[in-house]
Design a protein around this motif. Structure first.
Motif, PDB file in Angstrom:
ATOM      1  N   MET A   1       0.809  -1.145   0.061  1.00 43.74           N
ATOM      2  CA  MET A   1      -0.128  -0.097   0.026  1.00 43.74           C
ATOM      3  C   MET A   1       0.750   1.270  -0.162  1.00 43.74           C
ATOM      4  N   THR A   2       0.363   2.365  -0.679  1.00 46.86           N
ATOM      5  CA  THR A   2       0.956   3.602  -0.518  1.00 46.86           C
ATOM      6  C   THR A   2       0.896   4.266   0.817  1.00 46.86           C
ATOM      7  N   LYS A   3       1.884   5.101   0.981  1.00 51.23           N
ATOM      8  CA  LYS A   3       1.638   5.945   2.292  1.00 51.23           C
ATOM      9  C   LYS A   3       0.088   6.585   2.483  1.00 51.23           C
ATOM     10  N   SER A   4      -0.232   7.099   1.140  1.00 57.38           N
ATOM     11  CA  SER A   4      -1.321   8.053   1.350  1.00 57.38           C
ATOM     12  C   SER A   4      -2.593   6.992   1.767  1.00 57.38           C
ATOM     13  N   GLU A   5      -2.747   5.851   1.134  1.00 59.56           N
ATOM     14  CA  GLU A   5      -3.736   4.714   1.296  1.00 59.56           C
ATOM     15  C   GLU A   5      -3.525   4.450   2.938  1.00 59.56           C
ATOM     16  N   ILE A   6      -2.313   4.000   3.384  1.00 60.99           N
ATOM     17  CA  ILE A   6      -1.992   3.775   4.602  1.00 60.99           C
ATOM     18  C   ILE A   6      -2.627   4.898   5.577  1.00 60.99           C
ATOM     19  N   ARG A   7      -2.185   5.944   5.384  1.00 62.53           N
ATOM     20  CA  ARG A   7      -2.641   7.350   6.069  1.00 62.53           C
ATOM     21  C   ARG A   7      -4.291   7.323   6.321  1.00 62.53           C
ATOM     22  N   LYS A   8      -5.041   6.957   5.332  1.00 59.38           N
ATOM     23  CA  LYS A   8      -6.252   7.428   5.163  1.00 59.38           C
ATOM     24  C   LYS A   8      -7.078   6.074   6.137  1.00 59.38           C
ATOM     25  N   GLU A   9      -6.683   4.797   5.705  1.00 59.82           N
ATOM     26  CA  GLU A   9      -7.056   3.677   6.394  1.00 59.82           C
ATOM     27  C   GLU A   9      -6.826   3.707   7.872  1.00 59.82           C
ATOM     28  N   TYR A  10      -5.491   4.021   8.436  1.00 56.89           N
ATOM     29  CA  TYR A  10      -5.034   4.059   9.771  1.00 56.89           C
ATOM     30  C   TYR A  10      -5.584   5.435  10.720  1.00 56.89           C
ATOM     31  N   LEU A  11      -5.975   6.599   9.898  1.00 56.98           N
ATOM     32  CA  LEU A  11      -6.605   7.544  10.508  1.00 56.98           C
ATOM     33  C   LEU A  11      -7.977   7.082  10.782  1.00 56.98           C
ATOM     34  N   GLN A  12      -8.658   6.313  10.043  1.00 57.31           N
ATOM     35  CA  GLN A  12      -9.977   5.720  10.317  1.00 57.31           C
ATOM     36  C   GLN A  12      -9.873   4.759  11.421  1.00 57.31           C
ATOM     37  N   LYS A  13      -8.887   3.857  11.535  1.00 57.09           N
ATOM     38  CA  LYS A  13      -9.027   3.039  12.476  1.00 57.09           C
ATOM     39  C   LYS A  13      -8.715   3.618  13.819  1.00 57.09           C
ATOM     40  N   ARG A  14      -7.822   4.604  13.747  1.00 63.75           N
ATOM     41  CA  ARG A  14      -7.825   5.239  14.875  1.00 63.75           C
ATOM     42  C   ARG A  14      -9.087   5.948  15.439  1.00 63.75           C
ATOM     43  N   GLU A  15      -9.317   6.946  14.509  1.00 64.37           N
ATOM     44  CA  GLU A  15     -10.731   7.577  14.999  1.00 64.37           C
ATOM     45  C   GLU A  15     -11.770   6.607  15.371  1.00 64.37           C
ATOM     46  N   SER A  16     -11.828   5.420  15.232  1.00 67.26           N
ATOM     47  CA  SER A  16     -12.835   4.233  15.527  1.00 67.26           C
ATOM     48  C   SER A  16     -12.591   3.889  16.935  1.00 67.26           C
ATOM     49  N   LEU A  17     -11.411   4.238  17.450  1.00 66.61           N
ATOM     50  CA  LEU A  17     -11.070   3.958  18.842  1.00 66.61           C
ATOM     51  C   LEU A  17     -12.078   4.662  19.948  1.00 66.61           C
ATOM     52  N   SER A  18     -12.446   4.061  20.820  1.00 70.49           N
ATOM     53  CA  SER A  18     -12.954   4.966  22.080  1.00 70.49           C
ATOM     54  C   SER A  18     -12.110   5.636  22.740  1.00 70.49           C
ATOM     55  N   GLN A  19     -12.661   6.763  23.547  1.00 72.39           N
ATOM     56  CA  GLN A  19     -11.630   7.344  24.508  1.00 72.39           C
ATOM     57  C   GLN A  19     -11.045   6.511  25.523  1.00 72.39           C
ATOM     58  N   ASP A  20     -12.048   5.606  25.930  1.00 67.28           N
ATOM     59  CA  ASP A  20     -11.517   4.610  26.959  1.00 67.28           C
ATOM     60  C   ASP A  20     -10.446   3.772  26.224  1.00 67.28           C
ATOM     61  N   GLU A  21     -10.672   3.212  25.056  1.00 71.72           N
ATOM     62  CA  GLU A  21      -9.476   2.519  24.238  1.00 71.72           C
ATOM     63  C   GLU A  21      -8.114   3.125  24.249  1.00 71.72           C
ATOM     64  N   VAL A  22      -8.322   4.274  23.948  1.00 76.38           N
ATOM     65  CA  VAL A  22      -7.034   5.245  23.696  1.00 76.38           C
ATOM     66  C   VAL A  22      -6.185   5.287  24.910  1.00 76.38           C
ATOM     67  N   ILE A  23      -7.088   5.511  26.076  1.00 77.50           N
ATOM     68  CA  ILE A  23      -6.508   5.460  27.451  1.00 77.50           C
ATOM     69  C   ILE A  23      -5.900   4.387  27.685  1.00 77.50           C
ATOM     70  N   ASP A  24      -6.672   3.045  27.665  1.00 77.46           N
ATOM     71  CA  ASP A  24      -6.177   1.849  27.952  1.00 77.46           C
ATOM     72  C   ASP A  24      -4.957   1.251  27.267  1.00 77.46           C
ATOM     73  N   PHE A  25      -4.985   1.654  26.130  1.00 79.12           N
ATOM     74  CA  PHE A  25      -3.752   1.329  24.991  1.00 79.12           C
ATOM     75  C   PHE A  25      -2.649   2.169  25.321  1.00 79.12           C
ATOM     76  N   SER A  26      -2.858   3.423  25.808  1.00 77.97           N
ATOM     77  CA  SER A  26      -1.689   4.337  25.687  1.00 77.97           C
ATOM     78  C   SER A  26      -0.982   3.702  27.018  1.00 77.97           C
ATOM     79  N   LYS A  27      -1.872   3.442  28.233  1.00 69.70           N
ATOM     80  CA  LYS A  27      -1.109   2.792  29.508  1.00 69.70           C
ATOM     81  C   LYS A  27      -0.436   1.611  29.132  1.00 69.70           C
ATOM     82  N   LYS A  28      -0.850   0.619  28.215  1.00 67.95           N
ATOM     83  CA  LYS A  28       0.043  -0.509  28.054  1.00 67.95           C
ATOM     84  C   LYS A  28       1.109  -0.203  27.202  1.00 67.95           C
TER      85      LYS A  28
END
Length: 195
Positions: A1-28
């Protein structure tokens, strides 16, 4: 995949994380970083100040630990289209930039080149340590100016899956990737899990 394709896909994946998931994953991620790298007093760490609205890995945990353990902290600041490194303490006042990033008021570049660790933001990192960020190239430029011994450590929520197809010569790979589940090493060209 190209950087722009990856950027789009992973921005969406990150935006789909809940605030609780971001906090929990950040702790880990923080716990995995401390367990693997064991930073000590007077070491020098360059660490980005996360943007909560963008769902980035929360670096407050790292900052609190570094300050408490007398580890020197440097943060990025963009000055004249270039990333400089400003040393901060627990008392340093931060102001919100036009990009929504907390930054020190000072524009004084520390001139530091010999960091022990450079904690690096990313959207995605492949199995060879190549990262996809926001596409501005600030970190690649910064990496080219600092000591080759400084460990370039990406922190991210997702494991490597896709290969990045459109790498260019000035792309600087990471040495390690810390995720919520593991620490991957890319030293010596091949990815070795240190799980």
């Amino acid at each position: 995949m190209t950087k722009s394709e990856i950027r789009k896909e992973y921005l969406q994946k990150r935006e789909s994380l809940s605030q609780d998931e971001v906090i929990d994953f950040s702790k880990k991620i923080f716990q995995n970083f401390i367990a693997r790298f064991k930073p000590v007093e007077n070491q020098k760490v360059h660490v980005f100040l996360s943007i909560p609205e963008k769902g980035e890995v929360d670096t407050k945990l790292f900052l609190n630990y570094f300050f408490k353990n007398h580890i020197r902290v440097f943060v990025p600041k963009i000055e004249q289209k270039k990333m400089i490194s400003v040393e901060i303490t627990e008392e340093t006042p931060l102001i919100r930039s036009s990009w929504g990033i907390d930054e020190p008021a000072s524009n004084q570049d520390s001139g530091e080149k010999d960091f022990d660790f450079v904690l690096t933001p990313l959207l995605y990192c492949d199995r060879h340590g190549n990262r996809v960020g926001y596409g501005k190239g600030y970190y690649d430029g910064f990496f080219s100016t600092i000591s080759k011994d400084a460990l370039r450590i990406g922190v991210g929520f997702f494991d490597p899956e896709e290969e990045i197809e459109d790498l260019i010569e000035r792309d600087v790979p990471l040495n390690y990737l810390v995720t919520p589940t593991e620490v991957l090493s890319f030293r010596g060209f091949t990815s070795k899990s240190t799980k």
